[in-house]
Design an enzyme around this catalytic site. Structure first.
Site, short mmCIF file in Angstrom:
data_model
loop_
_atom_site.label_atom_id
_atom_site.label_comp_id
_atom_site.label_asym_id
_atom_site.label_seq_id
_atom_site.Cartn_x
_atom_site.Cartn_y
_atom_site.Cartn_z
N CYS A 161 -15.75 -1.32 2.62
CA CYS A 161 -14.26 -1.34 2.57
C CYS A 161 -13.53 -2.38 2.13
CB CYS A 161 -14.12 -1.29 4.21
SG CYS A 161 -14.73 0.12 4.77
N HIS A 301 -6.14 -6.05 7.51
CA HIS A 301 -7.15 -4.91 7.41
C HIS A 301 -6.93 -3.94 8.49
CE1 HIS A 301 -10.89 -2.97 5.89
NE2 HIS A 301 -11.47 -3.14 7.05
N GLU A 312 -10.23 -10.00 13.81
CA GLU A 312 -9.15 -10.31 12.73
C GLU A 312 -8.12 -11.15 13.36
OE1 GLU A 312 -6.64 -8.14 9.04
OE2 GLU A 312 -7.90 -6.60 10.69
N LYS A 331 -3.17 1.06 7.69
CA LYS A 331 -4.02 2.23 7.95
C LYS A 331 -3.55 3.07 9.01
CE LYS A 331 -8.29 -0.07 6.52
NZ LYS A 331 -7.62 -1.29 5.95
N HIS A 336 -7.89 5.29 7.10
CA HIS A 336 -9.03 4.40 6.34
C HIS A 336 -9.59 4.88 5.01
CE1 HIS A 336 -11.58 1.23 5.26
NE2 HIS A 336 -12.07 1.16 6.41
N PHE A 395 -18.41 -3.24 5.74
CA PHE A 395 -19.94 -3.40 6.05
C PHE A 395 -20.70 -4.35 5.36
CE2 PHE A 395 -20.35 1.13 8.29
CZ PHE A 395 -19.40 0.69 9.40
#
Length: 407
Positions: A161, A301, A312, A331, A336, A395
């Site tokens: 991502c 993010h 975060e 998002k 996403h 990831f």
């Protein structure tokens, strides 16, 4: 020594928020989710997504659209927009000096959903001869090059991502090294597939708000329960500022800092102390010659998952000890889009600098935990800012941070 800035001279966007830059900005500033029940996902535990709707790829691309998977269609259209926005003409540009660097998280599962159906149904003769060239990740960059006759370095970056943001940071190296004079960079993904929905649902990563999909994606909200699948593409045109100004091109923003690293901790879980995230943010600040107090806006993010948003927020609170600047998380509106997310959000960060305005986070009602961020909610917030950060994490412990400044 801090490296010289790189100019952003063009933007192109195809997302659930719209098929143009202007449509995207308008939808983003409304602060309402684009999530809806998705017929493609019918019968699955999670049957809604943020999908690109109403895009007539054949009208946009002609006959070539039939050989392109959606992720390639999205990015070719976005690249055309970006090149036009930059005032460039592929008929006259220095073809061998134009590179394409794009982020794609994985191969296109929409094609394989169909083709594996033929194969598993005992009909290998019905598997399309275009299955491989339609689906391999590098075709996003390859098809952009074919469409626009860009003959320079051409490749895909895949860092889950964080792919789109990593691609943008990698693209600037081609300009620093002298390998290119122009680079088209960004990312694309057609992630709203049955396999993605089923797999992420099994991981308990997706929101289960089937009765209210429009309220499902809610970054940093206390009642968040997972992300919503999205899709789309963004392309930024990067050039050296001196070259852009010499041809009279508008410089929309400057890419001033970048950092990328990995947690080296776990395949899917971020480091519990935010080790890589903290280092990426501080490194990007240093690369851009900035201090935390110089930052006027953060594009987070913000996946809308419980653990990632908390980590975060904790990292931002540690670095911005005197209070974080206004934070948004797109998002909530567009879902996403995996490998495209970092590129789409980089484009949104450039637009926030241009408009001196921070869009709101959709569905945000209130935070939990000890890390209270200045989340923009409800309405866009006018902010006089000269510098902004855009975060992307993925990831494999992938972290990428971009630092943009107004020209």
């Amino acid at each position: 020594m801090r490296r010289a800035e790189i100019a952003v001279t063009g933007l192109g966007l195809v997302t659930p928020a719209g098929h143009t830059v202007e449509e995207n900005w308008t939808t983003l500033c409304r602060g309402r989710s684009t999530a809806a029940v998705d017929p493609v996902l019918e019968g699955l535990p999670v049957d809604f997504s943020c999908r690109v709707v109403g895009l007539d790829a054949t009208a946009e691309l002609g006959r070539s659209a039939t050989r392109l998977d959606p992720f390639a269609q999205f990015v070719v259209i976005a690249a055309r927009q970006a090149v036009a926005d930059a005032g460039l003409d592929p008929l006259t540009w220095p073809k061998e000096r134009v590179g394409v660097v794009l982020g794609v998280s994985g191969s296109s599962l929409s094609t394989y959903d169909t083709e594996y159906g033929h194969l598993n149904g005992g009909r290998p003769d019905r598997v399309s001869p275009l299955a491989v060239p339609r689906s391999i990740p590098n075709m996003a960059a390859g098809e952009v090059a074919i469409d626009l006759d860009a003959r320079g370095p051409n490749f895909i970056v895949s860092t889950a991502c964080a792919s789109g943001a990593t691609a943008i940071g990698t693209a600037r190296e081609l300009l620093y090294s002298g390998a290119c004079d122009i680079v088209l960079t960004g990312g694309s993904e057609s992630a709203c597939t049955r396999m993605n929905s089923a797999a992420f649902a099994r991981m308990r990563a997706l929101s289960r708000r089937r009765n209210e999909p429009h309220a499902a994606s809610r970054p940093f909200d206390a009642e968040r329960d997972g992300f919503v699948l999205g899709e789309g593409a963004a392309v930024l045109v990067l050039e050296r500022p001196s070259a852009a100004r010499a041809r009279g091109a508008p410089v929309q923003a400057l890419l001033r800092g970048f950092a990328a690293n990995t947690d080296a901790y776990h395949p899917i879980s971020p480091h519990p102390e935010g080790r890589g995230v903290l280092h990426a943010i501080t490194t990007a600040l240093g690369d851009g010659g900035c201090r935390p107090g110089d930052i006027g806006h953060i594009n987070a993010h913000g996946t809308s998952t419980a653990r990632n948003d908390a980590l975060e927020a904790a990292a931002v609170s540690r670095i911005f000890e005197d209070g974080a600047p206004p934070v948004t998380a797109p998002k909530g509106v567009v879902g996403h889009s995996l490998g495209a997310a970092g590129a789409i959000e980089a484009a949104y960060t450039v637009l926030a600098l241009r408009h001196e305005c921070v869009p709101p986070v959709a569905n945000f009602k209130g935070q939990d935990g000890d890390h209270k961020l200045d989340i923009v909610a409800g309405h866009p917030r006018p902010v006089s800012m000269g510098t902004a950060l855009s975060f992307s994490f993925g990831f494999g412990g992938q972290n990428a941070v971009l630092l943009f400044t107004a020209d």
